[in-house]
Write an enzyme that holds these catalytic residues in place. Structure first.
Site, PDB file in Angstrom:
ATOM      1  N   HIS A  72       9.565 -19.326  -3.971  1.00 40.84           N
ATOM      2  CA  HIS A  72       8.521 -18.309  -3.829  1.00 40.84           C
ATOM      3  C   HIS A  72       9.125 -16.973  -4.253  1.00 40.84           C
ATOM      4  O   HIS A  72      10.273 -16.672  -3.931  1.00 40.84           O
ATOM      5  CB  HIS A  72       8.047 -18.248  -2.380  1.00 40.84           C
ATOM      6  CG  HIS A  72       7.173 -17.074  -2.107  1.00 40.84           C
ATOM      7  ND1 HIS A  72       6.075 -16.789  -2.879  1.00 40.84           N
ATOM      8  CD2 HIS A  72       7.242 -16.098  -1.164  1.00 40.84           C
ATOM      9  CE1 HIS A  72       5.499 -15.699  -2.415  1.00 40.84           C
ATOM     10  NE2 HIS A  72       6.188 -15.249  -1.376  1.00 40.84           N
TER      11      HIS A  72
ATOM     12  N   CYS B 123       2.136 -16.990   2.064  1.00 42.01           N
ATOM     13  CA  CYS B 123       3.043 -17.206   0.925  1.00 42.01           C
ATOM     14  C   CYS B 123       3.667 -18.608   0.915  1.00 42.01           C
ATOM     15  O   CYS B 123       4.179 -19.045  -0.111  1.00 42.01           O
ATOM     16  CB  CYS B 123       4.137 -16.154   0.909  1.00 42.01           C
ATOM     17  SG  CYS B 123       3.485 -14.506   0.631  1.00 42.01           S
TER      18      CYS B 123
ATOM     19  N   ASN C  51       4.917 -10.565  -6.204  1.00 44.19           N
ATOM     20  CA  ASN C  51       4.688 -11.625  -5.220  1.00 44.19           C
ATOM     21  C   ASN C  51       3.206 -11.997  -5.249  1.00 44.19           C
ATOM     22  O   ASN C  51       2.357 -11.220  -4.806  1.00 44.19           O
ATOM     23  CB  ASN C  51       5.101 -11.105  -3.833  1.00 44.19           C
ATOM     24  CG  ASN C  51       4.874 -12.125  -2.725  1.00 44.19           C
ATOM     25  OD1 ASN C  51       4.227 -13.146  -2.931  1.00 44.19           O
ATOM     26  ND2 ASN C  51       5.401 -11.843  -1.555  1.00 44.19           N
TER      27      ASN C  51
HETATM   28  N1  ACO Z   1       9.384   3.394  -3.009  1.00 41.60           N
HETATM   29  C1  ACO Z   1      10.333   4.238  -2.546  1.00 41.60           C
HETATM   30  N2  ACO Z   1      10.797   4.174  -1.287  1.00 41.60           N
HETATM   31  C2  ACO Z   1      10.281   3.227  -0.479  1.00 41.60           C
HETATM   32  C3  ACO Z   1       9.288   2.336  -0.907  1.00 41.60           C
HETATM   33  C4  ACO Z   1       8.829   2.449  -2.232  1.00 41.60           C
HETATM   34  N3  ACO Z   1       7.880   1.646  -2.753  1.00 41.60           N
HETATM   35  N4  ACO Z   1       8.960   1.525   0.125  1.00 41.60           N
HETATM   36  C5  ACO Z   1       9.735   1.876   1.159  1.00 41.60           C
HETATM   37  N5  ACO Z   1      10.534   2.920   0.802  1.00 41.60           N
HETATM   38  C6  ACO Z   1      11.518   3.630   1.613  1.00 41.60           C
HETATM   39  C7  ACO Z   1      11.273   3.497   3.105  1.00 41.60           C
HETATM   40  O1  ACO Z   1      10.334   4.463   3.536  1.00 41.60           O
HETATM   41  C8  ACO Z   1      12.660   3.744   3.652  1.00 41.60           C
HETATM   42  O2  ACO Z   1      12.886   5.137   3.659  1.00 41.60           O
HETATM   43  P1  ACO Z   1      13.715   5.810   4.891  1.00 41.60           P
HETATM   44  O3  ACO Z   1      15.088   5.186   4.807  1.00 41.60           O
HETATM   45  O4  ACO Z   1      13.673   7.256   4.533  1.00 41.60           O
HETATM   46  O5  ACO Z   1      12.967   5.439   6.125  1.00 41.60           O
HETATM   47  C9  ACO Z   1      13.577   3.149   2.592  1.00 41.60           C
HETATM   48  O6  ACO Z   1      12.797   3.032   1.403  1.00 41.60           O
HETATM   49  C10 ACO Z   1      14.127   1.778   2.968  1.00 41.60           C
HETATM   50  O7  ACO Z   1      13.039   0.960   3.451  1.00 41.60           O
HETATM   51  P2  ACO Z   1      13.265  -0.534   3.906  1.00 41.60           P
HETATM   52  O8  ACO Z   1      11.967  -1.102   4.341  1.00 41.60           O
HETATM   53  O9  ACO Z   1      14.429  -0.599   4.840  1.00 41.60           O
HETATM   54  O10 ACO Z   1      13.702  -1.173   2.503  1.00 41.60           O
HETATM   55  P3  ACO Z   1      14.224  -2.625   2.216  1.00 41.60           P
HETATM   56  O11 ACO Z   1      15.497  -2.540   1.484  1.00 41.60           O
HETATM   57  O12 ACO Z   1      14.138  -3.516   3.406  1.00 41.60           O
HETATM   58  O13 ACO Z   1      13.159  -3.139   1.155  1.00 41.60           O
HETATM   59  C11 ACO Z   1      11.250  -4.615   1.089  1.00 41.60           C
HETATM   60  C12 ACO Z   1      11.803  -3.247   1.531  1.00 41.60           C
HETATM   61  C13 ACO Z   1      11.315  -4.675  -0.412  1.00 41.60           C
HETATM   62  C14 ACO Z   1       9.809  -4.714   1.559  1.00 41.60           C
HETATM   63  C15 ACO Z   1      12.099  -5.762   1.688  1.00 41.60           C
HETATM   64  O14 ACO Z   1      12.292  -5.534   3.047  1.00 41.60           O
HETATM   65  C16 ACO Z   1      11.465  -7.131   1.493  1.00 41.60           C
HETATM   66  O15 ACO Z   1      11.378  -7.627   0.404  1.00 41.60           O
HETATM   67  N6  ACO Z   1      11.103  -7.795   2.596  1.00 41.60           N
HETATM   68  C17 ACO Z   1      10.621  -9.165   2.578  1.00 41.60           C
HETATM   69  C18 ACO Z   1       9.271  -9.306   1.961  1.00 41.60           C
HETATM   70  C19 ACO Z   1       8.880 -10.773   2.048  1.00 41.60           C
HETATM   71  O16 ACO Z   1       9.655 -11.675   1.825  1.00 41.60           O
HETATM   72  N7  ACO Z   1       7.661 -11.056   2.435  1.00 41.60           N
HETATM   73  C20 ACO Z   1       7.331 -12.459   2.701  1.00 41.60           C
HETATM   74  C21 ACO Z   1       6.331 -12.967   1.911  1.00 41.60           C
HETATM   75  S1  ACO Z   1       4.914 -12.000   1.874  1.00 41.60           S
HETATM   76  C22 ACO Z   1       3.598 -12.861   2.608  1.00 41.60           C
HETATM   77  O17 ACO Z   1       3.722 -13.826   3.304  1.00 41.60           O
HETATM   78  C23 ACO Z   1       2.244 -12.251   2.430  1.00 41.60           C
END
Ligand code: ACO
Length: 323
Positions: A250, A114, A280
């Site tokens: 990004h 990314c 993304n």
């Molecule tokens: N729909 C519903 N629930 C979901 C989903 C979904 N699509 N995905 C995860 N959940 C659930 C999880 O299972 C978890 O449930 P639990 O509490 O019962 O265990 C709950 O939601 C919370 O999950 P988290 O992973 O803690 O959620 P978070 O608020 O951290 O959001 C996310 C997740 C959106 C992925 C976030 O962490 C994020 O954006 N991270 C950074 C991503 C990023 O910047 N990537 C870098 C670039 S990508 C690259 O280089 C290829």
């Protein structure tokens, strides 16, 4: 003679097929509300069967060259950022080079996931500054839909396909208005390899693999590293957040972007956001956002544009450009 890289053109391309959160919620245990609240994403584009990263890259490149009033034969460098190449080798850039009718110079891929567009921009800028090339095409192009685990709701809802491109020309820094890339700032921390990776590849398995991510940890590190690197870019140029006309980040998560905007003291209207429509798109997200803000008249010649990105590696960086 000192040389700098001026932006001469900008183009983008998105595949036709739109995949909405609601459609995903019909197949997976997720909802439009969860995806929007946690990420800001509403929909994403998905490449058609047989539509490859090089096809998206070529279309974005054609548009960028057209806005620069140039053709492929005017280029002497092509740097393509992608984590989803058509083949393991040769570089996808080579295919795009041939289709553009570019017969001289060099064409190669850069892989920083990314953060790839910032890394590719830095490579091209360095070549232009050194006089190794007079004009360069920098492309970010991805088909992440091909490396997603469509059963994993924690990752497959986050990504989309697309491509964007910039044309750069070498200019003398005495050019009126100082319109050129001011600086690029690149970092990596390979100790974080396992928090965001694809579980395949030619040297480790027989398949190209699928994306795996510890989202919460990537989120935490993204806010920290991106805050640090935007500070570094501003300090290096003796600027402050108040000098920035546009933040073009990004597009991984609207909450990450909001926190960087707050750190810079920028009002939301100075931040170019495409995540709602594009999701993304990895290395393509910044040039897609640039093209949108240029074509709708927000980014104008002379504006100070700050770009930042973080991705797998981890790798991250920032670029400051006087547009
Ligand atoms: N729909 C519903 N629930 C979901 C989903 C979904 N699509 N995905 C995860 N959940 C659930 C999880 O299972 C978890 O449930 P639990 O509490 O019962 O265990 C709950 O939601 C919370 O999950 P988290 O992973 O803690 O959620 P978070 O608020 O951290 O959001 C996310 C997740 C959106 C992925 C976030 O962490 C994020 O954006 N991270 C950074 C991503 C990023 O910047 N990537 C870098 C670039 S990508 C690259 O280089 C290829």
């Amino acid at each position: 003679m000192k040389l700098r890289s001026q932006v001469a053109g900008c183009g983008a391309y998105l595949p036709e097929r739109i995949l909405t959160n609601r459609e995903l919620a019909e197949r997976l245990d997720t909802s439009d509300e969860w995806i929007r609240q946690r990420t800001g994403i509403g929909e994403r584009r998905v490449a058609a069967s047989g539509e490859l990263t090089s096809d998206l890259a070529f279309r974005a490149a054609e548009r960028a060259l057209s806005t620069a009033g140039m053709s492929g034969s005017d280029l002497d460098l092509l740097v393509l950022a992608t984590a989803t190449p058509d083949n393991t080798f040769p570089a996808t850039a080579a295919k795009v080079q041939a289709r553009l009718g570019m017969t001289g110079g060099a064409a190669f891929d850069v892989q920083a996931v990314c953060a790839g567009f910032i890394f590719a921009l830095a490579v091209a800028d360095n070549a232009l500054r050194l006089g190794q090339a007079r004009s360069a095409l920098v492309i970010g192009a991805e088909t992440f839909s091909r490396i997603l685990d469509w059963h994993d709701r924690s990752t497959c809802v986050l990504f989309g396909d697309g491509a964007g491109a910039l044309v750069l020309k070498a200019v003398s820094p005495t050019t009126r208005g100082g319109r050129y890339i001011l600086s690029n700032h690149l970092h990596s921390d390979g100790r974080q390899y396992d928090i965001l990776y694809v579980d395949g590849g030619p040297s480790s398995t027989c398949s190209s693999g699928l994306l795996r991510m510890e989202g919460r940890e990537v989120f935490r590190q993204a806010v920290q590293h991106l805050s640090d690197v935007v500070d570094e870019a501003l300090r290096a140029n003796e600027l402050t957040g108040a000098d920035i006309d546009w933040l073009v980040p990004h597009q991984a998560n609207s909450r990450i972007i909001d926190s960087i905007g707050r750190r810079l003291g920028l009002p939301p209207e100075k931040i170019v956001m495409t995540i709602e429509r594009h999701a993304n798109t990895s290395a393509a997200s910044i040039p897609l956002a640039l093209e949108l803000a240029v074509s709708d008249g927000r980014i104008k010649a002379g504006d100070l544009v700050l770009m930042e990105a973080l991705g797998g590696g981890l790798s991250w960086g920032a670029s400051l450009v006087r547009w």
